[in-house]
Scaffold this motif. Structure first.
Motif, PDB file in Angstrom:
ATOM      1  N   MET A 123     -23.747  44.609  11.974  1.00  0.00           N
ATOM      2  CA  MET A 123     -23.244  43.399  11.324  1.00  0.00           C
ATOM      3  C   MET A 123     -23.467  42.223  12.271  1.00  0.00           C
ATOM      4  O   MET A 123     -23.148  42.289  13.457  1.00  0.00           O
ATOM      5  CB  MET A 123     -21.753  43.502  11.006  1.00  0.00           C
ATOM      6  CG  MET A 123     -21.159  42.190  10.454  1.00  0.00           C
ATOM      7  SD  MET A 123     -19.368  42.234  10.219  1.00  0.00           S
ATOM      8  CE  MET A 123     -19.262  43.197   8.711  1.00  0.00           C
ATOM      9  N   MET A 124     -24.031  41.151  11.750  1.00  0.00           N
ATOM     10  CA  MET A 124     -24.147  39.910  12.504  1.00  0.00           C
ATOM     11  C   MET A 124     -22.978  39.026  12.091  1.00  0.00           C
ATOM     12  O   MET A 124     -22.746  38.811  10.892  1.00  0.00           O
ATOM     13  CB  MET A 124     -25.476  39.222  12.212  1.00  0.00           C
ATOM     14  CG  MET A 124     -26.702  40.106  12.410  1.00  0.00           C
ATOM     15  SD  MET A 124     -26.796  40.885  14.033  1.00  0.00           S
ATOM     16  CE  MET A 124     -26.952  39.448  15.066  1.00  0.00           C
ATOM     17  N   SER A 148     -24.241  42.061   6.904  1.00  0.00           N
ATOM     18  CA  SER A 148     -24.608  43.439   7.247  1.00  0.00           C
ATOM     19  C   SER A 148     -25.886  43.794   6.488  1.00  0.00           C
ATOM     20  O   SER A 148     -26.209  43.181   5.463  1.00  0.00           O
ATOM     21  CB  SER A 148     -23.475  44.418   6.917  1.00  0.00           C
ATOM     22  OG  SER A 148     -23.129  44.358   5.547  1.00  0.00           O
ATOM     23  N   LEU A 149     -26.610  44.787   6.990  1.00  0.00           N
ATOM     24  CA  LEU A 149     -27.975  45.044   6.516  1.00  0.00           C
ATOM     25  C   LEU A 149     -28.148  46.484   6.052  1.00  0.00           C
ATOM     26  O   LEU A 149     -27.833  47.426   6.790  1.00  0.00           O
ATOM     27  CB  LEU A 149     -28.977  44.760   7.646  1.00  0.00           C
ATOM     28  CG  LEU A 149     -28.891  43.372   8.297  1.00  0.00           C
ATOM     29  CD1 LEU A 149     -29.727  43.334   9.559  1.00  0.00           C
ATOM     30  CD2 LEU A 149     -29.334  42.304   7.317  1.00  0.00           C
ATOM     31  N   ASP A 207     -16.381  36.769   2.419  1.00  0.00           N
ATOM     32  CA  ASP A 207     -16.117  37.132   3.813  1.00  0.00           C
ATOM     33  C   ASP A 207     -17.331  37.752   4.486  1.00  0.00           C
ATOM     34  O   ASP A 207     -17.402  37.766   5.717  1.00  0.00           O
ATOM     35  CB  ASP A 207     -14.937  38.107   3.886  1.00  0.00           C
ATOM     36  CG  ASP A 207     -13.660  37.490   3.343  1.00  0.00           C
ATOM     37  OD1 ASP A 207     -13.282  36.397   3.821  1.00  0.00           O
ATOM     38  OD2 ASP A 207     -13.042  38.086   2.434  1.00  0.00           O
ATOM     39  N   ALA A 208     -18.253  38.273   3.712  1.00  0.00           N
ATOM     40  CA  ALA A 208     -19.486  38.835   4.262  1.00  0.00           C
ATOM     41  C   ALA A 208     -20.502  38.990   3.146  1.00  0.00           C
ATOM     42  O   ALA A 208     -20.144  39.079   1.967  1.00  0.00           O
ATOM     43  CB  ALA A 208     -19.239  40.195   4.919  1.00  0.00           C
ATOM     44  N   VAL A 209     -21.770  39.019   3.551  1.00  0.00           N
ATOM     45  CA  VAL A 209     -22.865  39.280   2.620  1.00  0.00           C
ATOM     46  C   VAL A 209     -23.529  40.587   3.036  1.00  0.00           C
ATOM     47  O   VAL A 209     -23.858  40.775   4.212  1.00  0.00           O
ATOM     48  CB  VAL A 209     -23.910  38.150   2.622  1.00  0.00           C
ATOM     49  CG1 VAL A 209     -25.069  38.491   1.677  1.00  0.00           C
ATOM     50  CG2 VAL A 209     -23.281  36.821   2.224  1.00  0.00           C
ATOM     51  N   VAL A 210     -23.721  41.465   2.080  1.00  0.00           N
ATOM     52  CA  VAL A 210     -24.497  42.688   2.303  1.00  0.00           C
ATOM     53  C   VAL A 210     -25.926  42.388   1.889  1.00  0.00           C
ATOM     54  O   VAL A 210     -26.210  42.176   0.705  1.00  0.00           O
ATOM     55  CB  VAL A 210     -23.917  43.867   1.509  1.00  0.00           C
ATOM     56  CG1 VAL A 210     -24.836  45.073   1.578  1.00  0.00           C
ATOM     57  CG2 VAL A 210     -22.534  44.231   2.035  1.00  0.00           C
ATOM     58  N   ALA A 211     -26.818  42.332   2.869  1.00  0.00           N
ATOM     59  CA  ALA A 211     -28.222  42.000   2.623  1.00  0.00           C
ATOM     60  C   ALA A 211     -29.040  43.281   2.533  1.00  0.00           C
ATOM     61  O   ALA A 211     -28.677  44.308   3.102  1.00  0.00           O
ATOM     62  CB  ALA A 211     -28.756  41.098   3.732  1.00  0.00           C
ATOM     63  N   MET A 212     -30.172  43.188   1.861  1.00  0.00           N
ATOM     64  CA  MET A 212     -30.971  44.384   1.637  1.00  0.00           C
ATOM     65  C   MET A 212     -31.947  44.691   2.766  1.00  0.00           C
ATOM     66  O   MET A 212     -32.310  45.843   2.971  1.00  0.00           O
ATOM     67  CB  MET A 212     -31.757  44.246   0.328  1.00  0.00           C
ATOM     68  CG  MET A 212     -30.880  44.228  -0.906  1.00  0.00           C
ATOM     69  SD  MET A 212     -29.888  45.740  -1.140  1.00  0.00           S
ATOM     70  CE  MET A 212     -28.221  45.062  -0.987  1.00  0.00           C
ATOM     71  N   TYR A 213     -32.374  43.661   3.519  1.00  0.00           N
ATOM     72  CA  TYR A 213     -33.324  43.937   4.597  1.00  0.00           C
ATOM     73  C   TYR A 213     -33.186  42.895   5.700  1.00  0.00           C
ATOM     74  O   TYR A 213     -32.502  41.872   5.553  1.00  0.00           O
ATOM     75  CB  TYR A 213     -34.763  44.007   4.073  1.00  0.00           C
ATOM     76  CG  TYR A 213     -35.280  42.774   3.377  1.00  0.00           C
ATOM     77  CD1 TYR A 213     -36.011  41.801   4.059  1.00  0.00           C
ATOM     78  CD2 TYR A 213     -35.058  42.585   2.010  1.00  0.00           C
ATOM     79  CE1 TYR A 213     -36.501  40.683   3.414  1.00  0.00           C
ATOM     80  CE2 TYR A 213     -35.549  41.470   1.353  1.00  0.00           C
ATOM     81  CZ  TYR A 213     -36.268  40.523   2.059  1.00  0.00           C
ATOM     82  OH  TYR A 213     -36.750  39.409   1.419  1.00  0.00           O
TER      83      TYR A 213
END
Length: 364
Positions: A177-178, A186-187, A287-293
């Motif tokens: 997580m950045m 998070s990735l 509060d956060a983004v879940v990114a795909m790559y």
């Protein structure tokens, strides 16, 4: 009814271990500069008693590294730093840079020129720090950058910090997580060719990351009801299948499954078009983004937090934060390295330690 906390009782200082990273990189310099800033003399962010009261738990750091490397770096850059040898069980010496001597490199590698021996030392710093966090001697660890090729040449056969830490902790579920003041990302997939990303975005991987991210927000960042936005893989979230159908086939079913596992306390939104979701999160909608790559998540993150971003390994039983930059061999030894990311990493490690401690007390 729970009794109110007794703030008059002395609190044990939070001790953060900094691994020196590559001796030939900028790790030694940013450690020295951070020490000179005296940024960590204040109470930990996130403690029950705020920094303004002056009575919260103090945060101190110790370095796991090589005193000779640090001393040579200080002389080269004309930095007046007093280096003191530290051993587990001892209180850190006030006013000094406390160093646990893990290596004694001879000769000391030149800036920008790592060696097999320095690669072996990098691995030793990490191994020792993990052991001290596991034993409770350290509250958390923050890591300076390593050279992955020399880490492997030195006998530590891992792709990088994260995988090595997971192996040392015997942990199978972990993620990167950045984190910064305005954005957390998070990735699902990290270091792989863009052509291989679609196959990595599977339902199991998305569910797993949603669970890890939600748990980290609750346990480490003290957000009891986290709001997660899920970025789509394709432009315009696939535009109804015109630009790809991974959203319909994979991401939506994964979100449905994760929502059932996480319960009502976690909000999941998406899949959101990637070109807008990071802006929405940066203004406080999520509060956060879940990114795909990798680049989908890290380009917007580094646009906002290039200097003060923090890499947090979520899912581990121990606390590990890291700088959000590499060894920077091209500027090592030139006196221009910025300690901002290391400062942020140490303060975030202390914040997470305080939050976990408070959560354990609340659940007791």
């Amino acid at each position: 009814m729970n009794s109110p906390p007794h703030h008059d009782q002395p609190q044990k200082p939070l001790l953060i271990g900094i691994t020196m990273g590559c001796p030939a990189g900028i790790g030694p310099e940013i450690i020295l500069r951070l020490h000179l800033e005296r940024e960590l003399a204040r109470p930990a962010v996130g403690s029950e008693v705020t920094a303004e009261t002056g009575s919260g738990p103090e945060t101190a750091v110790v370095v796991l590294g090589d005193p000779t490397v640090l001393a040579q770096c200080a002389r080269r850059l004309d930095l007046a730093v007093k280096i003191s040898s530290w051993q587990p069980g001892q209180p850190p010496r006030a006013g000094a840079l406390n160093v646990l001597p893990v290596s004694a490199l001879d000769p000391v590698p030149l800036p920008g020129r790592p060696t097999v021996e320095s690669g072996r030392a990098m691995g030793e710093y990490i191994t020792k720090a993990v052991a001290l966090v596991q034993s409770g001697e350290l509250a958390a660890m923050s890591t300076c950058p390593i050279g992955k090729d020399m880490l492997n040449a030195g006998g530590y056969h891992y792709p990088g910090h994260t995988e090595m830490l997971a192996a040392l902790c015997n942990c199978s579920e972990y993620a990167m997580m950045m984190a910064g003041a305005r954005l957390r990302v998070s990735l699902v997939s990290i270091h792989r060719s863009l052509a291989l990303v679609p196959e990595a975005v599977c339902e199991e991987a998305v569910v797993r990351l949603l669970r890890l991210t939600a748990r980290a927000l609750q346990r480490d960042f003290a957000i009891p009801r986290p709001r997660l936005a899920v970025a789509a893989l394709n432009p315009h979230a696939g535009e109804g299948g015109m630009f790809g159908d991974e959203e319909r086939r994979i991401i939506v079913p994964a979100m449905t499954k994760a929502a059932a596992l996480l319960g009502d306390g976690v909000s999941l939104t998406g899949p959101r078009p990637p070109d807008t979701v990071f802006y929405q999160a940066s203004r406080g909608d999520f509060d956060a983004v879940v990114a795909m790559y990798h680049d989908q998540g890290l380009i917007p993150f580094k646009l906002l937090h290039f200097q003060d971003g923090v890499n947090v390994t979520i899912g581990l039983p121990i606390i590990r934060t890291s700088v959000d930059h590499g060894t920077a061999y091209d500027i090592a030894g030139r006196g221009v390295a910025d300690p901002a990311s290391l400062r942020a990493a140490c303060l975030m490690a202390a914040e997470i330690a305080a939050n976990r401690s408070a959560r354990c007390r609340d659940q007791a």
